[in-house]
Scaffold this motif. Structure first.
Motif, PDB file in Angstrom:
ATOM      1  N   ALA A 175      17.554  -3.709  56.557  1.00 18.48           N
ATOM      2  CA  ALA A 175      16.996  -5.059  56.534  1.00 18.48           C
ATOM      3  C   ALA A 175      17.764  -5.986  57.474  1.00 18.48           C
ATOM      4  CB  ALA A 175      17.032  -5.612  55.105  1.00 18.48           C
ATOM      5  N   ILE A 176      19.092  -5.886  57.478  1.00 17.99           N
ATOM      6  CA  ILE A 176      19.895  -6.749  58.351  1.00 17.99           C
ATOM      7  C   ILE A 176      19.595  -6.479  59.817  1.00 17.99           C
ATOM      8  CG2 ILE A 176      22.271  -7.063  59.180  1.00 17.99           C
ATOM      9  CD1 ILE A 176      23.195  -7.065  56.303  1.00 17.99           C
ATOM     10  N   VAL A 177      19.515  -5.209  60.194  1.00 22.23           N
ATOM     11  CA  VAL A 177      19.230  -4.871  61.597  1.00 22.23           C
ATOM     12  C   VAL A 177      17.851  -5.370  62.006  1.00 22.23           C
ATOM     13  CG1 VAL A 177      18.845  -2.968  63.211  1.00 22.23           C
ATOM     14  CG2 VAL A 177      20.780  -2.878  61.614  1.00 22.23           C
ATOM     15  N   LEU A 178      16.827  -5.075  61.198  1.00 21.10           N
ATOM     16  CA  LEU A 178      15.452  -5.452  61.555  1.00 21.10           C
ATOM     17  C   LEU A 178      15.259  -6.969  61.537  1.00 21.10           C
ATOM     18  CD1 LEU A 178      13.342  -2.725  59.688  1.00 21.10           C
ATOM     19  CD2 LEU A 178      14.021  -2.803  62.093  1.00 21.10           C
ATOM     20  N   MET A 179      15.807  -7.642  60.545  1.00 17.00           N
ATOM     21  CA  MET A 179      15.629  -9.093  60.463  1.00 17.00           C
ATOM     22  C   MET A 179      16.433  -9.826  61.541  1.00 17.00           C
ATOM     23  SD  MET A 179      13.404  -9.727  58.159  1.00 17.00           S
ATOM     24  CE  MET A 179      12.640  -8.220  58.793  1.00 17.00           C
ATOM     25  N   THR A 180      17.581  -9.268  61.913  1.00 17.52           N
ATOM     26  CA  THR A 180      18.344  -9.873  63.011  1.00 17.52           C
ATOM     27  C   THR A 180      17.577  -9.761  64.323  1.00 17.52           C
ATOM     28  OG1 THR A 180      20.448  -9.341  61.920  1.00 17.52           O
ATOM     29  CG2 THR A 180      20.524  -9.784  64.289  1.00 17.52           C
ATOM     30  N   ILE A 181      17.012  -8.589  64.565  1.00 17.93           N
ATOM     31  CA  ILE A 181      16.194  -8.402  65.775  1.00 17.93           C
ATOM     32  C   ILE A 181      14.987  -9.332  65.744  1.00 17.93           C
ATOM     33  CG2 ILE A 181      14.737  -6.771  67.017  1.00 17.93           C
ATOM     34  CD1 ILE A 181      16.654  -4.550  66.117  1.00 17.93           C
ATOM     35  N   ALA A 182      14.333  -9.419  64.565  1.00 18.19           N
ATOM     36  CA  ALA A 182      13.147 -10.272  64.442  1.00 18.19           C
ATOM     37  C   ALA A 182      13.504 -11.739  64.700  1.00 18.19           C
ATOM     38  CB  ALA A 182      12.541 -10.112  63.049  1.00 18.19           C
ATOM     39  N   ALA A 183      14.642 -12.195  64.153  1.00 21.32           N
ATOM     40  CA  ALA A 183      15.053 -13.587  64.350  1.00 21.32           C
ATOM     41  C   ALA A 183      15.353 -13.869  65.824  1.00 21.32           C
ATOM     42  CB  ALA A 183      16.283 -13.888  63.499  1.00 21.32           C
ATOM     43  N   LEU A 184      15.983 -12.911  66.519  1.00 20.56           N
ATOM     44  CA  LEU A 184      16.276 -13.082  67.943  1.00 20.56           C
ATOM     45  C   LEU A 184      14.990 -13.137  68.767  1.00 20.56           C
ATOM     46  CD1 LEU A 184      19.341 -10.676  68.340  1.00 20.56           C
ATOM     47  CD2 LEU A 184      19.352 -13.172  68.518  1.00 20.56           C
ATOM     48  N   LEU A 185      14.033 -12.280  68.428  1.00 21.88           N
ATOM     49  CA  LEU A 185      12.749 -12.280  69.149  1.00 21.88           C
ATOM     50  C   LEU A 185      11.976 -13.574  68.911  1.00 21.88           C
ATOM     51  CD1 LEU A 185      11.581  -8.584  68.557  1.00 21.88           C
ATOM     52  CD2 LEU A 185      12.499  -9.584  70.664  1.00 21.88           C
ATOM     53  N   LEU A 186      11.965 -14.044  67.686  1.00 22.89           N
ATOM     54  CA  LEU A 186      11.275 -15.301  67.380  1.00 22.89           C
ATOM     55  C   LEU A 186      11.918 -16.480  68.121  1.00 22.89           C
ATOM     56  CD1 LEU A 186      10.696 -14.895  63.527  1.00 22.89           C
ATOM     57  CD2 LEU A 186       8.937 -14.967  65.294  1.00 22.89           C
ATOM     58  N   LYS A 187      13.216 -16.440  68.222  1.00 24.17           N
ATOM     59  CA  LYS A 187      13.917 -17.524  68.928  1.00 24.17           C
ATOM     60  C   LYS A 187      13.663 -17.456  70.430  1.00 24.17           C
ATOM     61  CE  LYS A 187      18.518 -19.545  69.556  1.00 24.17           C
ATOM     62  NZ  LYS A 187      19.953 -19.450  69.185  1.00 24.17           N
ATOM     63  N   GLU A 188      13.659 -16.226  70.965  1.00 25.75           N
ATOM     64  CA  GLU A 188      13.530 -16.051  72.420  1.00 25.75           C
ATOM     65  C   GLU A 188      12.116 -16.261  72.906  1.00 25.75           C
ATOM     66  OE1 GLU A 188      14.949 -15.395  76.222  1.00 25.75           O
ATOM     67  OE2 GLU A 188      16.109 -15.547  74.353  1.00 25.75           O
ATOM     68  N   TYR A 189      11.127 -15.739  72.181  1.00 23.99           N
ATOM     69  CA  TYR A 189       9.761 -15.734  72.687  1.00 23.99           C
ATOM     70  C   TYR A 189       8.823 -16.706  71.978  1.00 23.99           C
ATOM     71  CZ  TYR A 189      11.322 -11.533  75.056  1.00 23.99           C
ATOM     72  OH  TYR A 189      12.008 -10.638  75.853  1.00 23.99           O
ATOM     73  N   ALA A 190       9.212 -17.178  70.776  1.00 24.58           N
ATOM     74  CA  ALA A 190       8.336 -18.117  70.070  1.00 24.58           C
ATOM     75  C   ALA A 190       8.971 -19.491  69.929  1.00 24.58           C
ATOM     76  CB  ALA A 190       7.979 -17.559  68.689  1.00 24.58           C
ATOM     77  N   GLY A 191      10.195 -19.614  70.377  1.00 30.85           N
ATOM     78  CA  GLY A 191      10.863 -20.913  70.316  1.00 30.85           C
ATOM     79  C   GLY A 191      11.203 -21.381  68.917  1.00 30.85           C
ATOM     80  N   ILE A 192      11.306 -20.427  67.962  1.00 35.83           N
ATOM     81  CA  ILE A 192      11.614 -20.780  66.577  1.00 35.83           C
ATOM     82  C   ILE A 192      13.129 -20.755  66.395  1.00 35.83           C
ATOM     83  CG2 ILE A 192      11.377 -20.082  64.159  1.00 35.83           C
ATOM     84  CD1 ILE A 192       8.652 -18.874  64.959  1.00 35.83           C
ATOM     85  N   THR A 193      13.717 -21.899  66.186  1.00 38.36           N
ATOM     86  CA  THR A 193      15.177 -22.027  66.082  1.00 38.36           C
ATOM     87  C   THR A 193      15.646 -22.461  64.685  1.00 38.36           C
ATOM     88  OG1 THR A 193      15.058 -24.308  66.865  1.00 38.36           O
ATOM     89  CG2 THR A 193      15.368 -22.577  68.531  1.00 38.36           C
ATOM     90  N   SER A 194      14.721 -22.520  63.753  1.00 40.27           N
ATOM     91  CA  SER A 194      15.076 -23.033  62.413  1.00 40.27           C
ATOM     92  C   SER A 194      15.711 -21.982  61.518  1.00 40.27           C
ATOM     93  CB  SER A 194      13.821 -23.597  61.733  1.00 40.27           C
ATOM     94  OG  SER A 194      12.843 -22.567  61.578  1.00 40.27           O
TER      95      SER A 194
END
Length: 567
Positions: free
Chosen positions: A213-232
């Protein structure tokens, strides 16, 4: 004088150690190290310290527990049970106060082991253990709601009720992306074994769901920040600065005033650590068919809690989940625990900077699953069907843990345990009157020949005590005598089934004899065993009742009573 009971399992385990055992221990140690990583980070943060302190604790304390402990397979480190007490100590006394309290707890644990109290700790009543374990689980869950849902709050109240009030008040400030990460993390951790089977991910099945869960959610959070501009989505790096260098050993300055103020928290840490480590070792014994040394285990736990705070760590104890992971993956000696510590050391030195990208909501999800596992709700519900006294202790310990703190709950629980023990021990002693005849078929304190019964002479009363003569028994004796209300010339007290008498029982017996003498009643003791007789003689009881009135068996006592009545 008994010798020190300190025999680390590490010494005996290395005898006849084979290459095959080494390979099994190494593989188990690697897996346990990976399992321990997310838990160490999560427990550290939830306890109010930086994430690296959780890993340092797992390294230093885990190594010490494996080397000096009394269990072959025990894995030590920070645990969920300590979160509540550690957080409370930091809030009240600061990091230095926590360090001193942990050092003191280490000394207390060593003292418990040196004094051979390891077996006694295991006899703490089950309702107390279930009560404060379930209470800790609820408290841990409560502390993680903010991060799990990404609530935007200035501060979180420390009080349980106020905390839930604040959550309800700020329900509109939930960050949907953080909440999604937290909820998906919980679902992924809970369902990972099933998902691994469904998608035929056998090579990954051994990985813990928390790490996945930590690996997948960390990757997901990085992708959301990089490509969707989600920084919250808040990460560890947003709240803490990560340090991957090993700290120097530092012993804090000690003062008598500080030590006095931290005795309560230190005792709580020691008692909780002792209970959890011995419970974990006992469970492990049942799986591997071994017997741990309780006193050595406590000494090992004490050494671990002396070493951990010196290097900046927090309290540690044996961890049931990690110990079972070790066993299930083939670990059979303390070498597996040592390997687990070195695996964490390598991760700490080379991969720790990557921890800054882990979402806080994901770590909260890890702890939510941990709290569910700790809750033991099935055992809790089953306990509610037990006697009312057990249910009362269970519920009071549970609610005290939640509403106040663990220190209050443990202190209250131990007092309740002592009172219940005293009450139940007192109830084991039966006092009753023998009327008319004495059945000799099962008597062992007389010389009956061919007789089957003895007749009680006129003017004589016979009372029998069955069980230890101590607190409570004297009062019951007086109640029985008052019930018959007669005033005989002689009272025979049969003590053939009294294994021992304590100072309270002796005092009550002495008072009863003196009161009887004032009423003109002679007391005759019958069937006093050697141990009880030695206590009576040391306290000059013969001068009170008379040497002739202490008889070896009932027929002599009746003969003596007849002689007194006929005088």
């Amino acid at each position: 004088m008994k010798t020190l009971d300190f025999k680390p399992k590490m010494i005996s385990a290395l005898k006849n150690y084979s290459r095959q055992t080494l390979m099994a221990d190494v593989m188990a140690g690697i897996i346990v190290g990976i399992v321990a990583l997310p838990l160490a980070i999560a427990f550290g943060i939830a306890s109010g310290v930086s994430p690296e302190k959780g890993i340092i604790t797992a390294i230093v304390a885990g190594l010490a527990i494996s080397i000096f402990g009394g269990s072959k397979v025990q894995i030590g480190g920070p645990t969920g049970a300590f979160i509540v007490i550690v957080y409370g100590i930091i809030q009240q006394y600061g990091i230095q106060g926590l360090t001193i309290a942990t050092l003191m707890a280490g000394v207390f644990l060593i003292m418990l082991g040196v004094l051979r109290l390891g077996t006694i700790i295991k006899y703490i009543p089950y309702p107390i253990v279930v009560g404060f374990t379930s209470g800790i689980a609820v408290t841990i869950f409560t502390t993680q709601v903010k991060d799990l849902l990404g609530m935007q709050m200035d501060s979180v109240p420390s009080d349980f009720i106020e905390k839930w009030g604040a959550y309800i008040y700020n329900i509109g400030n939930i960050d949907p992306w953080s909440a999604l990460v937290g909820i998906v993390s919980v679902a992924l951790i809970a369902s990972w074994p099933l998902l691994a089977r469904l998608f035929h991910l056998s090579p990954l099945k051994a990985l813990p769901g928390s790490l996945v869960a930590i690996v997948l959610m960390t990757i997901a959070a990085l992708l959301l920040k990089e490509y969707a501009g989600i920084t919250s989505i808040e990460t560890i790096g947003d709240r803490f600065s990560i340090n991957s260098t090993l700290p120097d050993a530092v012993v804090p300055a000690l003062s008598w005033e500080t030590i006095k103020s931290l005795v309560g928290p230190a005792v709580t840490i020691a008692v909780l650590g002792a209970i959890e480590s011995l419970l974990s070792a006992t469970v492990a014994d049942g799986v591997i068919g071994d017997h741990h040394n309780s006193n050595t285990e406590l000494i090992g736990q004490g050494i671990a809690n002396l070493a951990s705070p010196i290097f900046g760590g927090i309290p540690a104890t044996g961890a049931i989940a990690r110990t079972m992971t070790n066993i299930n993956n083939g670990g059979r000696t303390p070498v597996a625990g040592i390997v687990h510590a070195f695996v964490l050391l390598l991760i700490f030195l080379f991969l720790m900077p990557l921890a800054q990208y882990i979402p806080m909501a994901c770590l909260a999800g890890v702890l939510v699953v941990v709290s569910y596992g700790m809750s033991g709700w099935r055992s809790f519900l089953a306990m509610l069907r037990n006697p009312k006294s057990d249910v009362t202790v269970l519920l009071l310990t549970f609610f005290l843990t939640i509403v106040f703190d663990l220190t209050v709950a443990i202190e209250f629980g131990l007092i309740c345990a002592c009172l219940l023990f005293m009450r139940r021990m007192a109830e084991t002693t039966d006092v009753h009157a023998v009327l008319d005849e004495i059945d000799l078929n099962e008597d062992a304190d007389m010389e009956r020949g061919n007789l089957e019964h003895l007749t009680i002479p006129e003017g004589v009363e016979v009372y029998e005590i069955n069980g230890p003569y101590f607190f409570g028994a004297g009062n019951r004796f007086e109640d029985i005598m008052a019930r018959y209300g007669s005033r005989p010339k002689v009272r025979i007290i049969r003590m053939r089934k009294v294994p021992f008498i304590d100072s309270t029982g002796l005092h009550n017996l002495e008072n009863m004899c003196l009161m009887s003498q004032k009423e003109g009643i002679t007391i005759v003791l019958s069937g006093v065993n050697e141990k009880v007789d030695a206590v009576l003689r040391r306290n000059n009881f013969e001068q009170i009742v008379g040497a002739d009135n202490i008889c070896n068996h009932i027929d002599l006592a009746l003969a003596r009573a007849s002689q007194i009545v006929n005088c």
